[in-house]
Design an enzyme around this catalytic site. Structure first.
Site, PDB file in Angstrom:
ATOM      1  N   CYS A  71       0.867  -1.170   0.000  1.00  0.00           N
ATOM      2  CA  CYS A  71       0.000   0.000   0.000  1.00  0.00           C
ATOM      3  C   CYS A  71       0.907   1.223   0.000  1.00  0.00           C
ATOM      4  O   CYS A  71       1.748   1.369   0.902  1.00  0.00           O
ATOM      5  CB  CYS A  71      -0.844  -0.035   1.267  1.00  0.00           C
ATOM      6  SG  CYS A  71      -1.846   1.433   1.523  1.00  0.00           S
ATOM      7  N   CYS A 182      -0.796   3.824  -6.421  1.00  0.00           N
ATOM      8  CA  CYS A 182      -1.668   3.226  -5.404  1.00  0.00           C
ATOM      9  C   CYS A 182      -1.916   1.797  -5.866  1.00  0.00           C
ATOM     10  O   CYS A 182      -2.196   1.570  -7.061  1.00  0.00           O
ATOM     11  CB  CYS A 182      -2.981   3.999  -5.326  1.00  0.00           C
ATOM     12  SG  CYS A 182      -4.263   3.149  -4.368  1.00  0.00           S
TER      13      CYS A 182
HETATM   14  N1  DGL Z   1      -3.989   0.673  -1.877  1.00  0.00           N
HETATM   15  C1  DGL Z   1      -3.582   1.783  -1.135  1.00  0.00           C
HETATM   16  C2  DGL Z   1      -2.420   2.543  -1.709  1.00  0.00           C
HETATM   17  O1  DGL Z   1      -1.615   1.933  -2.363  1.00  0.00           O
HETATM   18  C3  DGL Z   1      -4.531   2.521  -0.271  1.00  0.00           C
HETATM   19  C4  DGL Z   1      -5.660   3.194  -0.891  1.00  0.00           C
HETATM   20  C5  DGL Z   1      -6.582   3.749   0.148  1.00  0.00           C
HETATM   21  O2  DGL Z   1      -6.965   2.992   1.029  1.00  0.00           O
HETATM   22  O3  DGL Z   1      -6.900   4.927   0.056  1.00  0.00           O
HETATM   23  O4  DGL Z   1      -2.254   3.710  -1.509  1.00  0.00           O
END
Ligand code: DGL
Length: 250
Positions: A71, A182
């Protein structure tokens, strides 16, 4: 066999899991989706650090040898704290793929799609600082992208309108390379590529993160390649969103 813990605010980290399994097909995977607290994008760093701690405890309790923070937002907010608090545990974070984008662009303009938390994080700002003299870097929050992926809506009129609203400003600025900052966004990559057209290259950093995981496992002398492969899914909320996306990466 290495036990590889992975976590994300939701199903997005499965885009990293998908690449890890290609690079390391015979390991034990423990995937934690924090979907009861998703999205992380607008949450405070302190909140995400607390979630990171809780999830790290769960993954270590399950026997994880290494933790992949799959993430970008959690990497930006919490990886430094986690490394300081668990010095014996190797943590792998997400890198914003600005470097390959800056090296590959022909128009001299690259676009970055990420959450608000990632874009204001020092990691991203430092990386940006290294390249912004040579290329123009334009950013946009992928507004609503995480919610689309969590709902399993990866195409169709609603997804198209949502993606276009955040993508178009980058294309209008002349970006010929788009960085997906993301881990949820690669599930929208086919749609992003279709809307952006064949001249625009879209970069998912997950394969580079998988290569880094291989390197760190080797460095630490954690044996790999012995099997058997297994994967267990854990979640703090309802299972549906994770199971829907998991079917795509199986
Ligand atoms: N998948 C996440 C990222 O890479 C988080 C997205 C979120 O929860 O806002 O930033």
């Amino acid at each position: 066999m290495a036990s590889i813990g992975i976590f994300d605010s939701g199903a997005g980290g499965l885009s990293v899991y998908r690449e890890l399994v290609k690079a390391l097909p015979l390991e034990r995977y423990l995937y934690f989706s924090d979907n009861a607290h998703c999205p992380y994008g607008e949450k405070t760093a302190a909140y995400i650090q607390e979630r990171g701690r809780t999830i790290t405890e769960v993954l270590l309790g399950l026997g994880a040898d290494i933790i992949v923070v799959a993430c970008n937002t959690a990497t930006a907010a919490a990886i430094a704290t986690l490394r300081a608090e668990y010095p014996a545990v190797p943590f792998i974070g997400m890198e914003p793929a600005v470097k390959p984008a800056a090296l590959g662009t022909r128009s001299g303009v690259i676009g970055v799609l990420a959450t608000a938390g990632t874009l204001k994080g020092s990691k991203y700002l430092n990386t940006r600082g290294l390249y912004q003299d040579n290329v123009k870097i334009v950013e946009h929050v992928g507004q609503g992208f995480v919610e689309l992926v969590e709902s399993g809506i990866l195409d169709g009129p609603e997804a198209e309108a949502t993606v276009r609203a955040s993508l178009q400003p980058l294309l209008d600025a002349g970006a010929d390379t788009i960085v997906l900052g993301c881990t949820h966004y690669p599930f929208l990559q086919p749609l992003i590529e279709r809307l952006a057209g064949p001249e625009v290259k879209v970069i998912d950093p997950a394969p580079a993160v998988a290569r880094q995981t291989v390197r760190i496992l080797q460095e630490r002398g954690i044996p790999t390649g012995e099997g058997p492969f297994s994967v267990d899914l854990y979640f703090s909320g309802e299972p549906d969103s994770l199971e829907r996306i998991f079917k795509l990466v199986k």
